[in-house]
Design a protein around this motif. Structure first.
Motif, PDB file in Angstrom:
ATOM      1  N   THR A  42     -17.662   4.983  34.081  1.00 36.93           N
ATOM      2  CA  THR A  42     -18.991   4.437  33.783  1.00 36.93           C
ATOM      3  C   THR A  42     -19.052   3.877  32.369  1.00 36.93           C
ATOM      4  O   THR A  42     -18.748   4.571  31.401  1.00 36.93           O
ATOM      5  N   ILE A  43     -19.446   2.633  32.269  1.00 37.63           N
ATOM      6  CA  ILE A  43     -19.685   1.977  30.978  1.00 37.63           C
ATOM      7  C   ILE A  43     -21.164   1.602  30.917  1.00 37.63           C
ATOM      8  O   ILE A  43     -21.693   0.975  31.837  1.00 37.63           O
ATOM      9  N   ILE A  44     -21.826   1.990  29.838  1.00 40.88           N
ATOM     10  CA  ILE A  44     -23.265   1.740  29.700  1.00 40.88           C
ATOM     11  C   ILE A  44     -23.501   0.565  28.757  1.00 40.88           C
ATOM     12  O   ILE A  44     -22.968   0.535  27.642  1.00 40.88           O
ATOM     13  N   LEU A  45     -24.292  -0.399  29.221  1.00 37.56           N
ATOM     14  CA  LEU A  45     -24.763  -1.495  28.373  1.00 37.56           C
ATOM     15  C   LEU A  45     -26.176  -1.162  27.922  1.00 37.56           C
ATOM     16  O   LEU A  45     -27.067  -0.933  28.751  1.00 37.56           O
ATOM     17  N   ASP A  72     -23.894  -1.207  39.183  1.00 38.85           N
ATOM     18  CA  ASP A  72     -22.990  -1.597  40.251  1.00 38.85           C
ATOM     19  C   ASP A  72     -21.567  -1.176  39.871  1.00 38.85           C
ATOM     20  O   ASP A  72     -21.237  -1.033  38.694  1.00 38.85           O
ATOM     21  N   SER A  73     -20.738  -0.990  40.895  1.00 35.84           N
ATOM     22  CA  SER A  73     -19.318  -0.689  40.703  1.00 35.84           C
ATOM     23  C   SER A  73     -18.510  -1.849  41.252  1.00 35.84           C
ATOM     24  O   SER A  73     -18.715  -2.266  42.403  1.00 35.84           O
ATOM     25  N   PHE A  74     -17.597  -2.369  40.456  1.00 36.89           N
ATOM     26  CA  PHE A  74     -16.856  -3.555  40.876  1.00 36.89           C
ATOM     27  C   PHE A  74     -15.584  -3.709  40.053  1.00 36.89           C
ATOM     28  O   PHE A  74     -15.410  -3.064  39.008  1.00 36.89           O
ATOM     29  N   ILE A  75     -14.713  -4.580  40.542  1.00 36.49           N
ATOM     30  CA  ILE A  75     -13.553  -4.999  39.760  1.00 36.49           C
ATOM     31  C   ILE A  75     -14.019  -6.117  38.832  1.00 36.49           C
ATOM     32  O   ILE A  75     -14.764  -6.997  39.246  1.00 36.49           O
ATOM     33  N   LEU A  76     -13.612  -6.064  37.582  1.00 38.82           N
ATOM     34  CA  LEU A  76     -14.015  -7.104  36.642  1.00 38.82           C
ATOM     35  C   LEU A  76     -13.660  -8.488  37.192  1.00 38.82           C
ATOM     36  O   LEU A  76     -12.572  -8.677  37.749  1.00 38.82           O
ATOM     37  N   HIS A  77     -14.570  -9.429  37.047  1.00 42.51           N
ATOM     38  CA  HIS A  77     -14.373 -10.762  37.615  1.00 42.51           C
ATOM     39  C   HIS A  77     -13.074 -11.403  37.115  1.00 42.51           C
ATOM     40  O   HIS A  77     -12.371 -12.077  37.872  1.00 42.51           O
ATOM     41  N   SER A  78     -12.743 -11.178  35.864  1.00 42.22           N
ATOM     42  CA  SER A  78     -11.538 -11.786  35.288  1.00 42.22           C
ATOM     43  C   SER A  78     -10.255 -11.180  35.858  1.00 42.22           C
ATOM     44  O   SER A  78      -9.164 -11.718  35.650  1.00 42.22           O
ATOM     45  N   GLU A  79     -10.366 -10.060  36.581  1.00 44.78           N
ATOM     46  CA  GLU A  79      -9.182  -9.379  37.115  1.00 44.78           C
ATOM     47  C   GLU A  79      -9.031  -9.540  38.624  1.00 44.78           C
ATOM     48  O   GLU A  79      -8.118  -8.966  39.214  1.00 44.78           O
ATOM     49  N   LYS A 119      -5.683 -10.595  39.882  1.00 42.69           N
ATOM     50  CA  LYS A 119      -4.526  -9.785  39.494  1.00 42.69           C
ATOM     51  C   LYS A 119      -4.018  -8.987  40.684  1.00 42.69           C
ATOM     52  O   LYS A 119      -4.792  -8.532  41.529  1.00 42.69           O
ATOM     53  N   LYS A 120      -2.713  -8.796  40.727  1.00 40.92           N
ATOM     54  CA  LYS A 120      -2.107  -8.002  41.790  1.00 40.92           C
ATOM     55  C   LYS A 120      -1.995  -6.542  41.349  1.00 40.92           C
ATOM     56  O   LYS A 120      -1.995  -6.230  40.175  1.00 40.92           O
ATOM     57  N   GLY A 121      -1.887  -5.683  42.337  1.00 41.33           N
ATOM     58  CA  GLY A 121      -1.781  -4.264  42.037  1.00 41.33           C
ATOM     59  C   GLY A 121      -3.127  -3.571  42.142  1.00 41.33           C
ATOM     60  O   GLY A 121      -4.176  -4.203  42.304  1.00 41.33           O
ATOM     61  N   LYS A 122      -3.074  -2.274  42.034  1.00 40.35           N
ATOM     62  CA  LYS A 122      -4.274  -1.465  42.200  1.00 40.35           C
ATOM     63  C   LYS A 122      -5.092  -1.479  40.913  1.00 40.35           C
ATOM     64  O   LYS A 122      -4.590  -1.166  39.834  1.00 40.35           O
ATOM     65  N   LEU A 123      -6.366  -1.830  41.021  1.00 42.58           N
ATOM     66  CA  LEU A 123      -7.267  -1.850  39.878  1.00 42.58           C
ATOM     67  C   LEU A 123      -8.418  -0.876  40.125  1.00 42.58           C
ATOM     68  O   LEU A 123      -8.942  -0.786  41.233  1.00 42.58           O
ATOM     69  N   LYS A 124      -8.785  -0.162  39.093  1.00 42.09           N
ATOM     70  CA  LYS A 124      -9.857   0.821  39.218  1.00 42.09           C
ATOM     71  C   LYS A 124     -11.217   0.138  39.095  1.00 42.09           C
ATOM     72  O   LYS A 124     -11.431  -0.706  38.213  1.00 42.09           O
ATOM     73  N   LEU A 125     -12.133   0.484  39.981  1.00 38.27           N
ATOM     74  CA  LEU A 125     -13.490  -0.053  39.903  1.00 38.27           C
ATOM     75  C   LEU A 125     -14.159   0.413  38.613  1.00 38.27           C
ATOM     76  O   LEU A 125     -13.961   1.543  38.161  1.00 38.27           O
ATOM     77  N   VAL A 126     -14.958  -0.454  38.045  1.00 37.32           N
ATOM     78  CA  VAL A 126     -15.722  -0.117  36.852  1.00 37.32           C
ATOM     79  C   VAL A 126     -17.185   0.029  37.246  1.00 37.32           C
ATOM     80  O   VAL A 126     -17.730  -0.827  37.954  1.00 37.32           O
ATOM     81  N   HIS A 127     -17.791   1.112  36.814  1.00 40.27           N
ATOM     82  CA  HIS A 127     -19.208   1.352  37.098  1.00 40.27           C
ATOM     83  C   HIS A 127     -20.007   0.929  35.863  1.00 40.27           C
ATOM     84  O   HIS A 127     -19.979   1.614  34.842  1.00 40.27           O
ATOM     85  N   ILE A 128     -20.685  -0.210  35.955  1.00 42.64           N
ATOM     86  CA  ILE A 128     -21.448  -0.743  34.827  1.00 42.64           C
ATOM     87  C   ILE A 128     -22.929  -0.460  35.033  1.00 42.64           C
ATOM     88  O   ILE A 128     -23.477  -0.732  36.103  1.00 42.64           O
ATOM     89  N   VAL A 129     -23.573   0.077  34.000  1.00 47.54           N
ATOM     90  CA  VAL A 129     -25.010   0.353  34.045  1.00 47.54           C
ATOM     91  C   VAL A 129     -25.674  -0.395  32.901  1.00 47.54           C
ATOM     92  O   VAL A 129     -25.377  -0.163  31.724  1.00 47.54           O
ATOM     93  N   ASP A 130     -26.566  -1.314  33.245  1.00 49.66           N
ATOM     94  CA  ASP A 130     -27.338  -2.080  32.268  1.00 49.66           C
ATOM     95  C   ASP A 130     -28.694  -1.387  32.121  1.00 49.66           C
ATOM     96  O   ASP A 130     -29.563  -1.498  32.991  1.00 49.66           O
ATOM     97  N   VAL A 131     -28.867  -0.645  31.022  1.00 51.34           N
ATOM     98  CA  VAL A 131     -30.078   0.151  30.820  1.00 51.34           C
ATOM     99  C   VAL A 131     -31.148  -0.705  30.135  1.00 51.34           C
ATOM    100  O   VAL A 131     -30.867  -1.356  29.122  1.00 51.34           O
ATOM    101  N   GLU A 138      -9.812  -0.304  28.039  1.00 52.92           N
ATOM    102  CA  GLU A 138      -9.220   0.745  27.215  1.00 52.92           C
ATOM    103  C   GLU A 138      -9.800   2.118  27.551  1.00 52.92           C
ATOM    104  O   GLU A 138      -9.170   3.143  27.325  1.00 52.92           O
ATOM    105  N   ASN A 139     -11.002   2.129  28.103  1.00 58.60           N
ATOM    106  CA  ASN A 139     -11.673   3.394  28.409  1.00 58.60           C
ATOM    107  C   ASN A 139     -11.797   3.671  29.906  1.00 58.60           C
ATOM    108  O   ASN A 139     -12.139   4.786  30.299  1.00 58.60           O
ATOM    109  N   VAL A 140     -11.559   2.644  30.740  1.00 69.20           N
ATOM    110  CA  VAL A 140     -11.481   2.827  32.181  1.00 69.20           C
ATOM    111  C   VAL A 140     -10.135   2.270  32.609  1.00 69.20           C
ATOM    112  O   VAL A 140      -9.988   1.075  32.838  1.00 69.20           O
ATOM    113  N   LYS A 141      -9.147   3.149  32.695  1.00 66.51           N
ATOM    114  CA  LYS A 141      -7.787   2.696  32.962  1.00 66.51           C
ATOM    115  C   LYS A 141      -7.657   2.189  34.389  1.00 66.51           C
ATOM    116  O   LYS A 141      -8.264   2.733  35.315  1.00 66.51           O
ATOM    117  N   PRO A 142      -6.832   1.137  34.612  1.00 66.10           N
ATOM    118  CA  PRO A 142      -6.607   0.614  35.966  1.00 66.10           C
ATOM    119  C   PRO A 142      -5.992   1.673  36.868  1.00 66.10           C
ATOM    120  O   PRO A 142      -5.294   2.571  36.382  1.00 66.10           O
TER     121      PRO A 142
END
Length: 288
Positions: A86-89, A122-129, A132-144, A284-288
């Protein structure tokens, strides 16, 4: 073994039995019954636990391994530690948090400015990624939402945060730097941030504008204002202050480098999609 040794062994065993009987006779009945009860209760619990494990293993078609795997010293863990994604904006209203949210998710700013009354989440793969091939971890972004009445929403998400992005409007910074400093001060003194050493990205948004202030200027102004805040608030009685921790080093001007958690300064433009430093912080804080 000859008969003489057998006879000596019998005599010795009889002596031990007599001594044990004498010892038991000297124990008060209440203590004796209590000890027996504890032993029986423990045996019953072990039997129930064993039966439960066997039933679970059978239901999962799990075969108990005949060889117990070796665990290296220092690697034993009673519970598996989960890593937050989870990354908070957060930041003041109008700083461009929602633009950044859509750029991260969709690669577009979604034209138009709307003040958020509820968190965008929402939880998603970053649009810029996405390519990319390989397993990527979903990022949970919260815009407060940044409105002062809606900020308590932030407390619902902070305990699960892997990182906090505090967004600052680089163009309208000077008219808003005091409320921005107060809001940032509140975040940096929260127990959920300090104890877990949650990293904070101070993101100077809208740097594509000609009138935007530099990240270095914004950093210095925020540090000066937070220094005034910590001085005034520590002078107030404990019953009147809402912050949970104090900032900085007593007797020294405040600097973000004095914080227990990492404070990083970066720039972005939610409108043009220049968010590479923001994406770097997230990965750097949500590893793939």
């Amino acid at each position: 073994m000859d008969k003489e040794k057998v006879e000596q062994l019998k005599i010795q065993m009889q002596q031990w039995l007599n001594e044990a009987e004498e010892f038991i006779n000297h124990i008060p009945p209440v203590q004796l019954y209590t000890a027996v009860g504890v032993v029986l209760f423990t045996l019953i619990l072990l039997l129930i636990k064993t039966k439960s494990i066997i039933q679970n293993n059978n239901s999962n078609n799990y075969t108990i391994p005949s060889v117990i795997p070796q665990v290296k010293p220092g690697k034993v863990r009673l519970f598996k530690r989960t890593t937050s994604n989870t990354i908070i904006l957060t930041g003041l209203s109008g700083s461009g948090k929602t633009y950044l949210f859509y750029q991260l998710r969709d690669g577009s700013a979604h034209q138009g400015t709307v003040t958020s009354m509820e968190p965008n989440e929402d939880s998603f793969i970053l649009h810029s990624e996405k390519d990319k091939k390989g397993k990527l971890k979903l990022v949970h972004i919260v815009d407060v939402p940044g409105h002062s009445r809606l900020r308590p929403k932030l407390d619902e998400f902070l305990p699960q945060a892997a990182g906090v992005v505090f967004v600052v409007d680089s163009v309208e910074f000077l008219p808003n730097f005091r409320p921005a400093s107060e809001y940032l001060y509140e975040i940096l003194t929260k127990a959920s941030v300090v104890k877990k050493k949650v990293p904070v990205l101070l993101l100077c948004n809208k740097v594509d504008k000609v009138t935007a202030h530099t990240a270095e200027f914004i950093r210095k102004q925020l540090e000066k204002e937070i220094d005034k805040l910590r001085t005034s608030r520590t002078a107030v009685s404990d019953a009147d202050i809402s912050n949970e921790y104090t900032l900085g080093v007593p007797g020294e001007p405040f600097a973000f480098s004095q914080c227990h958690n990492s404070i990083i300064i970066a720039e972005a433009s939610g409108l043009t999609g220049e968010i590479s430093q923001l994406e770097k912080f997230i990965r750097e804080n949500v590893k793939p």
